[in-house]
Enzyme design. Structure first.
Site, mmCIF file in Angstrom:
data_model
loop_
_atom_site.group_PDB
_atom_site.id
_atom_site.type_symbol
_atom_site.label_atom_id
_atom_site.label_comp_id
_atom_site.label_asym_id
_atom_site.label_seq_id
_atom_site.Cartn_x
_atom_site.Cartn_y
_atom_site.Cartn_z
ATOM 1 N N ASP A 282 0.866 -1.174 0.000
ATOM 2 C CA ASP A 282 0.000 0.000 0.000
ATOM 3 C C ASP A 282 0.910 1.235 0.000
ATOM 4 O O ASP A 282 2.139 1.129 0.085
ATOM 5 C CB ASP A 282 -0.974 -0.017 1.183
ATOM 6 C CG ASP A 282 -2.203 0.867 0.902
ATOM 7 O OD1 ASP A 282 -2.178 1.643 -0.072
ATOM 8 O OD2 ASP A 282 -3.184 0.779 1.656
HETATM 9 C C1 BGC Z 1 -5.085 3.195 0.223
HETATM 10 C C2 BGC Z 1 -5.270 2.190 -0.891
HETATM 11 C C3 BGC Z 1 -5.098 2.837 -2.239
HETATM 12 C C4 BGC Z 1 -3.752 3.530 -2.288
HETATM 13 C C5 BGC Z 1 -3.438 4.169 -3.632
HETATM 14 C C6 BGC Z 1 -3.841 4.041 0.041
HETATM 15 O O1 BGC Z 1 -3.822 5.079 0.949
HETATM 16 O O2 BGC Z 1 -5.039 2.525 1.456
HETATM 17 O O3 BGC Z 1 -6.534 1.589 -0.771
HETATM 18 O O4 BGC Z 1 -5.227 1.887 -3.264
HETATM 19 O O5 BGC Z 1 -3.716 4.519 -1.277
HETATM 20 O O6 BGC Z 1 -4.225 5.253 -3.892
#
Ligand code: BGC
Length: 755
Positions: A282
């Site tokens: 993530d």
């Molecule tokens: C979130 C994810 C997301 C990623 C990219 C993160 O903060 O937890 O769900 O896909 O950002 O945008």
């Protein structure tokens, strides 16, 4: 994706451990043989040029230079065929090995055609519909250059304080698994090289929805049996459906953050489940392991890649430290090659080596995005996501000729219709409720007043408004707003109040400790209810809310989540009776925050309370009931459904046999309608305490008024399996209770014995 293995699979213990040798792709192997260590590491680097999809420019200095240098495997936050073509140009015309880029995006509930928030979509219990929404999202996103989606989010959560419950399918592993499968199949289709399909990412592996206290990014601690039985099934269902990518979660598991957790990413995901796609972190979750106490950037990056993480989102720990770790013998080059191979295989699967511009067809946005058919599907999906929580005096549906006072801060508001995590949608294209009412009931007399602010608290509003104005506090005083509304109410036949949460009151980093309707709106609701007029509350939220007070008022309540781009039309379709609501809750609504965690599948206790009357030395509360406000599976209709003749075909089920459980459902009310028929079981005796109830099947049926249908579920011992404390997936003989009904709170009515 699991199908591409040459299968040497072994069953170890009773869990399915699969040892596989993968078929290698000659083009990928040839490319790998030419790559330097730095170039392989480059493939593991995922960047975003910043500014979000709407304004992101891939030609920002740093990213451009890194792509040209072969230091980037993919980007996200870049869209439109032109921009994506520019980005691919940088890679395939300027980098030494001309390797095209993965183009990622968060397409969570629709691309430009925004569907209801996922929690709402799950309340439709309509897997075909959910799959279609994912297909449409894939068609629109790929038309805009995207080939890799960061969805579905399948985190089970039993804690509505956690704002991200909005993004998932609720509390149940069985239902959550069906939704995971439908979405993966919808996004990926049957052939990833088709220009209308994209790689799907199941996230966030794992257990993210169990954050302590419902506080986002917080730690998680749970037993293995609970993980395997209750939290991991939807991720596994996505893997079984062929998902090509997995995103790790921010939290720790058994004390080791998911992005560096070898047990999770290698033992479970790859060896037991046979996953052979790629794993992405993530957003900066590798770097965040420093704050978790796992060491410095070099140490956490090595921990991650050795654990089985292939791609590093944004943090650049892989890019800046892995070479050094290889030189120092902390990571092998083979580990890096394996990760790079997985990224290249994904690109190969997408057809990018044949044509890096496959997703850069300039003619497609015009024909594929926000079409009338897509918007119609969004309207249908929204109507099917709504849950009728309370009926009062047959106020609903409302006549299309009525004099209506439409009141509330969400009644004429474009900024909150799409819901959280809809960055690719355009709020200005959404239909507010007022507009929808006028479209659907042009002969009604409709007056509108705001009545109250979503919240009067400026500090709170500032926190919610990080992505733009969601809570707008009027210049007029709350008293003035209320007065104007009550003037309209006095002249109306019926009042519809659209109230609840602003879209960013749920979602990421939007945890709340008080999940009731903000006080500013509660006051308005009390006054409306006291007016003596028939009142309908149209409730918007991204989570279950605590509304015991509103339940006591003489009002009808329709829960509409955040309905998406067709919000107003869909709400009008249901309020005026063109569609009879059929949604059922996929997460329990507590009476108050003190009951959390509360969910229908709780384990047994040795001292269960026999009734809602307080009993000393039994498992209950002094100051609140045990029962929730609304149980899982609950939802009313304008009509009534009766269940009769619930029975089992056989008193005994043996290992290779099957039995059926059936019920006759009758539409005994005055409207045609749909019902979600649900089957629950309870394992009466087993080696680890069983859940009090488990959903084992459901069917959504349409019945004309007066009509009946017999619904049948087949049960085999496969359906009775669970993970014991040795992580074996088994069933145990004994007695099982069952019932079939329209909600999880019914009593068991029969049983069968398993031999
Ligand atoms: C979130 C994810 C997301 C990623 C990219 C993160 O903060 O937890 O769900 O896909 O950002 O945008």
């Amino acid at each position: 994706m699991r199908k591409i293995y040459l299968s040497i699979s072994m069953l170890l213990l009773a869990g399915s451990f699969a040892l596989q040798a993968q078929t290698q792709i000659p083009e990928v192997e040839e490319l790998l043989s030419k790559m330097t260590l730095e170039e392989k590491i480059g493939q593991l680097n995922l960047l975003t040029p910043g500014g979000g999809v709407a304004t992101g420019s891939v030609v920002s200095e740093d990213v451009e230079a890194k792509i040209k240098a072969g230091n980037v495997g993919g980007v996200f936050g870049v869209s439109s065929p032109e921009r994506v073509r520019q980005a691919q140009d940088l890679a395939v015309k300027n980098s030494r090995l001309k390797i095209p880029l993965l183009i990622g995006s968060d397409v969570i509930h629709g691309y430009k055609t925004t569907f209801p928030i996922p929690l709402g979509l799950s309340a439709s219990w309509d897997m075909e519909l959910i799959k279609e929404t994912a297909q449409i999202a894939a068609k629109e996103a790929t038309a805009d250059g995207i080939n890799w989606n960061f969805s579905p989010m399948v985190d089970i959560s039993r804690d509505p304080r956690w704002g991200r419950v909005a993004e998932g399918a609720g509390e149940d592993p069985y239902l959550g698994s069906q939704v995971a499968k439908a979405m993966v199949e919808g996004y990926q289709g049957d052939d990833l090289s088709k220009p209308e399909t994209m790689i799907s990412t199941v996230k966030h592996m794992a257990l993210y929805g169990a954050a302590e206290g419902g506080r986002d990014y917080n730690r998680v601690d749970m037993s293995r049996a609970k993980m395997f039985n209750e939290y991991l099934p939807p991720y596994k269902a996505a893997v079984d459906a062929g998902v090509w990518s997995v995103m790790t979660s921010f939290n720790d598991i058994d004390g080791v953050p998911a992005s560096g957790n070898n047990w999770l990413l290698t033992d479970v995901l790859r060896e037991r489940w046979g996953f052979d796609g790629f794993v992405v972190s993530d957003y900066t979750s590798v770097n965040e392991m420093i704050a978790h106490g796992m060491g410095d950037l070099q140490a956490v990056s090595a921990l991650a890649i050795n654990a089985g993480l292939d791609m590093d989102m944004v943090g650049e720990g892989f890019l800046t430290t892995l070479k050094k770790s290889v030189e120092e013998g902390k990571v092998t080059e083979e580990t890096i090659t394996t990760a790079a191979r997985r990224i290249l295989e994904a690109k190969h699967k997408l057809g990018l080596f044949d044509d890096p511009y496959r997703y850069s067809d300039e003619s497609r946005p015009e024909t594929d995005i926000l079409t009338a058919a897509n918007r119609a599907k969004a309207r249908e999906a929204a109507t099917k996501s709504f849950v009728l929580l309370k009926k009062h005096n047959n106020t609903l549906p409302i006549s299309k000729n009525a004099k209506i006072a439409l009141i509330g801060p969400l009644a004429n508001n474009k900024n909150n219709m799409l819901g959280t995590w809809a960055p690719t949608g355009d709020q200005q294209l959404s239909i507010p409720i007022l507009e929808g009412f006028k479209n659907v009931a042009p002969n009604a007399s409709i007056t509108y007043a705001k009545g109250a602010n979503i919240s009067d608290d400026t500090t709170f509003a500032k926190k919610v408004n990080v992505f733009g104005p969601r809570i707008e506090i009027s210049e007029e005083s709350p008293e003035q707003l209320l007065k104007e509304a009550m003037k309209l109410v006095a002249n109306a036949d019926v009042v519809v109040a659209v109230v609840g949460e602003a879209s960013e009151m749920s979602g990421e980093a939007a945890s709340r400790t008080d999940i009731s309707i903000p006080e500013s709106q509660k006051k308005l609701i009390r006054e409306l209810a006291a007016s003596g007029k028939p009142v309908v509350l149209v409730l918007m939220s991204g989570r279950p809310l605590t509304i015991p007070e509103e339940m006591e008022l003489p009002v009808s309540i329709l829960q509409v989540w955040h309905p998406g781009v067709e919000a107003g039309n869909a709400v009008a379709d249901v309020v005026f009776g063109d569609y009879n609501p059929s949604g059922k809750l996929t997460s329990t609504w507590p009476v108050n925050v003190g009951q959390i965690p509360i969910y229908y599948g709780m384990r047994t206790t040795g001292r269960p309370a026999a009734s809602e009357k307080f009993e000393k030395f039994k498992s209950n509360y002094l100051d609140a009931p045990n029962a929730p406000l609304f149980p899982f599976g609950y939802g009313l209709s304008y009509t009534e459904f009766d269940y009769s003749n619930v029975k089992v075909s056989d008193a005994t089920l043996s290992e290779n046999g099957s039995i059926t459980i059936s019920a006759t459902v009758t539409n005994s009310g005055d409207y045609n309608g749909e019902e979600v028929v649900q089957l629950y079981l309870h394992d009466k005796v087993r080696s680890i305490t069983p859940p009090m109830k488990e959903l084992k099947g459901f069917k959504k049926i349409f019945l004309e008024k007066g009509a009946s249908q017999t619904v049948t579920f087949e049960i085999t011992t496969e359906d009775l399996k669970f993970y014991n404390n040795e992580e074996e997936f088994i069933f145990e003989p004994g007695e099982f209770e069952f019932f079939v009904g329209g909600s999880s709170d019914n009593k068991f009515i029969g049983s069968f014995t398993v031999e």
